[in-house]
Every structure is written in structure tokens, then in C-alpha cells.
Design a protein around this motif. Structure first.
Motif, PDB file in Angstrom:
ATOM      1  N   LYS A   9     -10.728  -3.465 -15.815  1.00  6.41           N
ATOM      2  CA  LYS A   9     -10.764  -3.951 -14.418  1.00  6.41           C
ATOM      3  C   LYS A   9     -10.632  -2.774 -13.449  1.00  6.41           C
ATOM      4  O   LYS A   9     -11.383  -2.655 -12.486  1.00  6.41           O
ATOM      5  CB  LYS A   9      -9.631  -4.964 -14.189  1.00  6.41           C
ATOM      6  N   LEU A  10      -9.683  -1.876 -13.736  1.00 10.28           N
ATOM      7  CA  LEU A  10      -9.453  -0.733 -12.846  1.00 10.28           C
ATOM      8  C   LEU A  10     -10.673   0.185 -12.809  1.00 10.28           C
ATOM      9  O   LEU A  10     -11.043   0.711 -11.745  1.00 10.28           O
ATOM     10  CB  LEU A  10      -8.218   0.051 -13.292  1.00 10.28           C
ATOM     11  N   ALA A  11     -11.307   0.370 -13.971  1.00 15.51           N
ATOM     12  CA  ALA A  11     -12.464   1.269 -14.044  1.00 15.51           C
ATOM     13  C   ALA A  11     -13.597   0.776 -13.137  1.00 15.51           C
ATOM     14  O   ALA A  11     -14.283   1.572 -12.501  1.00 15.51           O
ATOM     15  CB  ALA A  11     -12.940   1.378 -15.486  1.00 15.51           C
ATOM     16  N   GLU A  12     -13.724  -0.535 -13.039  1.00 20.14           N
ATOM     17  CA  GLU A  12     -14.770  -1.111 -12.174  1.00 20.14           C
ATOM     18  C   GLU A  12     -14.627  -0.637 -10.732  1.00 20.14           C
ATOM     19  O   GLU A  12     -15.599  -0.551  -9.989  1.00 20.14           O
ATOM     20  CB  GLU A  12     -14.613  -2.635 -12.157  1.00 20.14           C
ATOM     21  N   TYR A  13     -13.383  -0.373 -10.335  1.00 21.82           N
ATOM     22  CA  TYR A  13     -13.125   0.020  -8.943  1.00 21.82           C
ATOM     23  C   TYR A  13     -12.699   1.488  -8.813  1.00 21.82           C
ATOM     24  O   TYR A  13     -12.210   1.906  -7.771  1.00 21.82           O
ATOM     25  CB  TYR A  13     -12.039  -0.890  -8.340  1.00 21.82           C
ATOM     26  N   SER A  43     -11.372  -5.553  -4.859  1.00 21.41           N
ATOM     27  CA  SER A  43     -12.718  -5.458  -4.282  1.00 21.41           C
ATOM     28  C   SER A  43     -12.682  -4.874  -2.861  1.00 21.41           C
ATOM     29  O   SER A  43     -13.647  -4.258  -2.428  1.00 21.41           O
ATOM     30  CB  SER A  43     -13.404  -6.821  -4.295  1.00 21.41           C
ATOM     31  N   VAL A  44     -11.555  -5.041  -2.169  1.00 14.39           N
ATOM     32  CA  VAL A  44     -11.485  -4.555  -0.779  1.00 14.39           C
ATOM     33  C   VAL A  44     -11.519  -3.022  -0.685  1.00 14.39           C
ATOM     34  O   VAL A  44     -11.874  -2.482   0.369  1.00 14.39           O
ATOM     35  CB  VAL A  44     -10.223  -5.062  -0.036  1.00 14.39           C
ATOM     36  N   VAL A  45     -11.148  -2.329  -1.770  1.00 13.60           N
ATOM     37  CA  VAL A  45     -11.049  -0.862  -1.653  1.00 13.60           C
ATOM     38  C   VAL A  45     -12.405  -0.232  -1.308  1.00 13.60           C
ATOM     39  O   VAL A  45     -12.464   0.867  -0.776  1.00 13.60           O
ATOM     40  CB  VAL A  45     -10.453  -0.176  -2.913  1.00 13.60           C
ATOM     41  N   ARG A  46     -13.483  -0.966  -1.552  1.00 15.95           N
ATOM     42  CA  ARG A  46     -14.811  -0.405  -1.241  1.00 15.95           C
ATOM     43  C   ARG A  46     -14.972  -0.135   0.260  1.00 15.95           C
ATOM     44  O   ARG A  46     -15.732   0.722   0.670  1.00 15.95           O
ATOM     45  CB  ARG A  46     -15.919  -1.313  -1.756  1.00 15.95           C
ATOM     46  N   TYR A  47     -14.225  -0.869   1.083  1.00 15.39           N
ATOM     47  CA  TYR A  47     -14.359  -0.690   2.527  1.00 15.39           C
ATOM     48  C   TYR A  47     -13.830   0.672   2.994  1.00 15.39           C
ATOM     49  O   TYR A  47     -14.139   1.122   4.082  1.00 15.39           O
ATOM     50  CB  TYR A  47     -13.641  -1.806   3.292  1.00 15.39           C
ATOM     51  N   ALA A  48     -13.015   1.334   2.150  1.00 10.77           N
ATOM     52  CA  ALA A  48     -12.465   2.637   2.537  1.00 10.77           C
ATOM     53  C   ALA A  48     -13.570   3.683   2.670  1.00 10.77           C
ATOM     54  O   ALA A  48     -13.428   4.661   3.408  1.00 10.77           O
ATOM     55  CB  ALA A  48     -11.434   3.092   1.510  1.00 10.77           C
ATOM     56  N   ALA A  49     -14.682   3.468   1.967  1.00 13.64           N
ATOM     57  CA  ALA A  49     -15.769   4.446   2.017  1.00 13.64           C
ATOM     58  C   ALA A  49     -16.429   4.474   3.393  1.00 13.64           C
ATOM     59  O   ALA A  49     -17.032   5.467   3.788  1.00 13.64           O
ATOM     60  CB  ALA A  49     -16.809   4.101   0.956  1.00 13.64           C
ATOM     61  N   ASN A  50     -16.299   3.392   4.130  1.00 15.62           N
ATOM     62  CA  ASN A  50     -16.936   3.321   5.438  1.00 15.62           C
ATOM     63  C   ASN A  50     -15.987   2.628   6.418  1.00 15.62           C
ATOM     64  O   ASN A  50     -16.272   1.540   6.924  1.00 15.62           O
ATOM     65  CB  ASN A  50     -18.246   2.510   5.296  1.00 15.62           C
ATOM     66  N   PRO A  51     -14.824   3.278   6.669  1.00 18.70           N
ATOM     67  CA  PRO A  51     -13.767   2.584   7.409  1.00 18.70           C
ATOM     68  C   PRO A  51     -14.175   2.150   8.817  1.00 18.70           C
ATOM     69  O   PRO A  51     -13.669   1.168   9.325  1.00 18.70           O
ATOM     70  CB  PRO A  51     -12.635   3.615   7.482  1.00 18.70           C
ATOM     71  N   PHE A 357      -6.003  -2.957   4.271  1.00 18.16           N
ATOM     72  CA  PHE A 357      -7.138  -3.851   4.497  1.00 18.16           C
ATOM     73  C   PHE A 357      -6.625  -5.184   5.023  1.00 18.16           C
ATOM     74  O   PHE A 357      -5.750  -5.793   4.399  1.00 18.16           O
ATOM     75  CB  PHE A 357      -7.909  -4.050   3.189  1.00 18.16           C
ATOM     76  N   GLU A 358      -7.163  -5.587   6.176  1.00 10.82           N
ATOM     77  CA  GLU A 358      -6.635  -6.801   6.803  1.00 10.82           C
ATOM     78  C   GLU A 358      -7.738  -7.746   7.259  1.00 10.82           C
ATOM     79  O   GLU A 358      -8.772  -7.298   7.749  1.00 10.82           O
ATOM     80  CB  GLU A 358      -5.803  -6.416   8.037  1.00 10.82           C
ATOM     81  N   GLN A 359      -7.466  -9.017   7.105  1.00 16.27           N
ATOM     82  CA  GLN A 359      -8.304 -10.020   7.758  1.00 16.27           C
ATOM     83  C   GLN A 359      -7.494 -10.541   8.936  1.00 16.27           C
ATOM     84  O   GLN A 359      -6.269 -10.620   8.853  1.00 16.27           O
ATOM     85  CB  GLN A 359      -8.617 -11.148   6.783  1.00 16.27           C
TER      86      GLN A 359
END
Ligand code: UTP
Length: 408
Positions: A9-13, A43-51, A357-359
Motif C-alpha cells: 500500500k505504501l509503495a503505491e504512494y 491518496s491525498v498526498v498526490r496534491y503536494a506535487a501541485n500545492p 490536506f483539508e476539505q
């Protein structure tokens, strides 16, 4: 979840470093970490690439407000309608108190903060006292639902118990916890809080309805007959909650939501502006205001985006159930994140060191078709405590409390 599953699971992200200390851990710690990995949505960590990527916005146009003069003209009628709804227990209050209050910098939950000068006056006490005004006027208790997070739940509940709910009918109070999200460094790598815990933080105030639903607390609200939920922030110590006039005006307007707003001091004041986006109510955060929006004028020559939200919204429960599965945007927020460094030491950074990461609850407004912006006087109803000193601080809130005859 076992070690291999966790690693996969971790490797996926791109987060396998989370298991770096696994061999050093006790059996109990290993299980704790594996459970956390299992339960965490990476899955939210992907947003760090384009904050600052943000969402694509629609066409922004002004949305006026029901202003004070109009409210005053209809006050008696609105209050009558609002009080009827309150007496039928159709209105529930939802306190959003899951935040970390990092700017205020207290180790305790914000609601426990004492703003008193000659005697203790806690933030929570101020909120309960304000709500009690309505309870006394309506002659019936208002169900109160308090959202906390893993980080502050136990302390918040213990505090309320210790303070005997500040005299509020405890049977009318229910707590529920919001979800957490991992916190990352500027490279999008999850921080570790310790060798066996990922650093997480509350995932913003936008998930309040889903968390209320998943915890079963919404069922309790419905059993009581609640049809509308007034959500409000913990930090505004002049907050009028379940205000009968606001309730009545929103119900009479036929709108799906009501939002308390204040007239902005200057067009660039740091509050979100209520407007229309592709014809639907929406909030443009102050940092998204373009020069054109800042300069736009209405027919009276006033700034066209003149009303700022104060995190007090009335939502119809049925509408929220309909949209609960809609994906809200994820906001990437730069914050100070306590973490464990490479030497295994706990670090409490003085400056922001990564992203959370916040909604946000404001984005729920955009999911609905109509909203009544309802103007309130900021000197009477808006004293947010974000910082210790300066703007929106303990100092400024104390001044406003004094002006409103509140003894501190
Ligand atoms: P803020 O945006 O002021 O965030 O929250 P915060 O976390 O409390 O404070 P800082 O930014 O770290 O200083 C506005 C309201 O939303 C709630 C807060 O408790 C406050 O009532 N909130 C915020 C939540 O309930 N959950 C969250 O995840 C974030």
C-alpha cells in the motif's frame, strides 16, 4: 493488515519510509502502525506535487446580501418563524471544534482557552452562554453536536464534564470525531510522529456532515426531529448560534442554505467573499480575489464583493444527505507539523515545514443551488480568535466582548 500488505500500500504512494523502524518496534507498536497504515487514506498526498494548482473556477458574479435594514424591517416576523422552528426542535447546532488551533499555540483544544481577565471565561463557555440565550428565549433546548478530532477529543469531553457542560442540558449534547489525513514534508513524504505513528492532522472542517453521519450522531439528530443544522466555528466568541431571526429569514427565503456575512472593511480583507460561481452560491477565498474582483462595483457604487463569510451556515439536512458523496476539493495548506527527525528526536517547528490536506465547509455551499447571505454587524457577532495578539486575536476579541457588555 500484515507487513507485506502495508508495504504494498505504501509503495503505491511512494511512502515506504514509514516502515523504516519496523524491526525495532515491539509487537504492540507494530500492530499499531499496521492498523494506522490500513486506516489512512494516502491518496491525498498526490496534491503536494501541485500545492497551488487549485481547482478550476467557474464564472464569478456578485451575489448581494439581505442587509441589516431589510432584516430589521422584518425582524418580528423572522423571529416568530425561527422560534417556531426552534420550539419544534427542527434546528440543531453543530460546533466545528476539530481544528488544531496552531496559530493560537495552546496545547489544549481551543475551546478550553481562557480569555478571562478578572475571572476564567473559556471560549466554550462563551459559546454555550450565547446558545443559552436562544434556549431561554425559545423555552426548549437546542440539540448541540460537537465535532472533535483524534487530537483533541478526550480533552474536550473531559473539559465539558469537568465544567458540567457550563449548565447546558448534557442530554442534548453529542460528540463525534472527524477524520484525519496524513501530513507531509515539501516533497510529499509523510512525516512520522514517532517510530510507530504517522503524523496526521484533522482533515479540515468540510467532512463534518459525513463524520456526523458515519458516527451515528446524525441519527440522533433526526430522532429529535432536526431538519436544519447551524454549523459554526469554535473561535468566534460573539457567535450567535441558532439565532431565531437568521433561522426565520433563511426558512422564509426558500433557499437551501443561509450564510451569515459581515460587510468587509476593505475589499481585500482576509475573509472569503460570498458570490455566485456559474450561477451557484460560492465563496472566493481572499487569496483568490483577482484585481478585477477587488475593483468591481455594484449599481450603488459599493464594492460588488462586499460580504465576507464568518463560518456560520444553516444547511438543510436532507440536502446534505443528497450531496454527501460528492467529492469536495482538497486544499493543500502550509502548516507547522511536529515530527520525528532522522535522529529519532521529536521536533516542534517554529515555522511551517510542510503540508496538511483539508476539505472545507465553505465548499459545501457550492454543492447547493441557493444561499441567503444574511448580514450581521461585525461588532456584535464577529470576534474570531485565531492568534494570541494582533488581528483576530485574544486581544481583539476581548475588546469586542467588552463593547458588548460581556464581563471578562
Ligand atoms: P481554522 O481554519 O481556524 O483552523 O478553523 P484551526 O485548525 O482551528 O486553526 P489553525 O489554522 O491551526 O490556527 C476554523 C474552524 O474549523 C474548525 C476549527 O476548530 C474552527 O472552529 N476545524 C478546522 C475543524 O473542525 N476541523 C479541522 O480539521 C479544521
Amino acid at each position: 493488515m500484515n507487513f507485506e500488505e502495508a508495504k504494498k500500500k505504501l509503495a503505491e504512494y511512494g511512502q515506504t519510509h514509514v516502515l523504516n523502524y519496523f524491526d525495532e518496534l515491539t509487537q504492540e507498536q507494530k500492530e499499531e502502525l499496521l492498523t494506522q497504515i490500513d486506516e489512512t487514506d494516502f491518496s491525498v498526498v498526490r496534491y503536494a506535487a501541485n500545492p497551488h494548482g487549485g481547482q478550476k473556477r467557474g464564472k464569478i458574479t456578485p451575489l448581494g446580501a439581505m442587509e441589516i435594514a431589510e432584516i430589521e424591517k422584518n425582524r418580528a416576523h423572522f423571529e416568530k418563524v425561527g422560534l417556531e422552528a426552534l420550539r419544534a426542535q427542527k434546528i440543531g447546532a453543530v460546533l466545528l471544534a476539530g481544528g488544531m488551533g496552531t496559530r493560537l499555540g495552546s496545547d489544549d483544544p481551543k475551546c478550553m482557552y481562557n480569555i478571562g481577565i478578572t475571572k476564567p471565561v473559556y471560549i466554550m463557555q462563551r459559546l454555550i452562554e450565547n446558545l443559552m440565550d436562544v434556549v431561554n428565549e425559545a423555552g426548549v433546548p437546542v440539540p448541540l453536536f460537537i465535532m472533535t478530532s483524534d487530537k483533541n477529543h478526550d480533552k474536550t469531553v473531559a473539559f465539558m464534564e469537568k465544567m458540567d457542560y457550563f449548565g447546558y442540558d448534557r442530554e442534548m449534547v453529542r460528540f463525534f470525531k472527524q477524520d484525519m489525513a496524513p501530513a507531509v514534508d515539501y516533497n510529499g513524504k509523510v512525516y512520522m510522529e514517532s517510530k510507530y505513528r504517522i503524523a496526521t492532522s484533522p482533515n479540515g472542517n468540510g467532512g463534518w456532515f459525513l463524520s456526523m453521519m458515519n458516527s451515528g450522531v446524525l441519527d440522533r439528530a433526526k430522532e429529535l426531529g432536526v431538519e436544519w443544522l447551524d454549523i459554526f466555528a469554535v473561535d468566534n466568541v460573539l457567535q450567535r448560534i441558532a439565532d431565531p431571526c437568521f433561522v426565520g429569514a433563511t426558512l422564509e427565503s426558500g433557499c437551501a442554505t443561509g450564510a451569515k456575512v459581515v460587510k468587509k472593511v476593505t475589499p481585500d480583507e482576509k475573509v472569503g467573499a460570498l458570490c455566485l460561481e456559474d450561477g451557484k452560491p460560492s465563496i472566493v477565498e481572499y487569496y483568490d480575489m483577482t484585481p478585477e474582483l477587488l475593483e468591481a462595483k455594484d449599481e450603488k457604487g459599493d464594492p460588488a464583493y462586499n460580504f465576507g463569510v464568518i463560518l456560520n451556515y444553516l444547511f438543510r439536512e436532507k440536502d446534505l444527505e443528497r450531496i454527501v458523496n460528492d467529492e469536495l476539493p482538497v486544499h493543500v495548506v502550509e502548516k507547522k507539523i511536529p515530527y520525528m527527525n532522522a535522529q529519532g528526536e521529536a521536533v516542534k517547528p517554529g515555522e511551517p515545514n510542510g503540508y496538511k490536506f483539508e476539505q472545507l465547509a465553505v465548499d459545501l455551499v457550492r454543492e447547493l443551488d441557493t444561499c441567503l447571505p444574511y448580514e450581521v454587524l461585525r461588532e456584535r457577532e464577529f470576534a474570531p480568535i485565531k492568534n494570541k495578539t494582533g488581528v483576530d486575536s485574544v486581544e481583539s476579541a476581548r475588546e469586542l466582548c467588552k463593547k458588548n457588555g460581556i464581563e471578562l
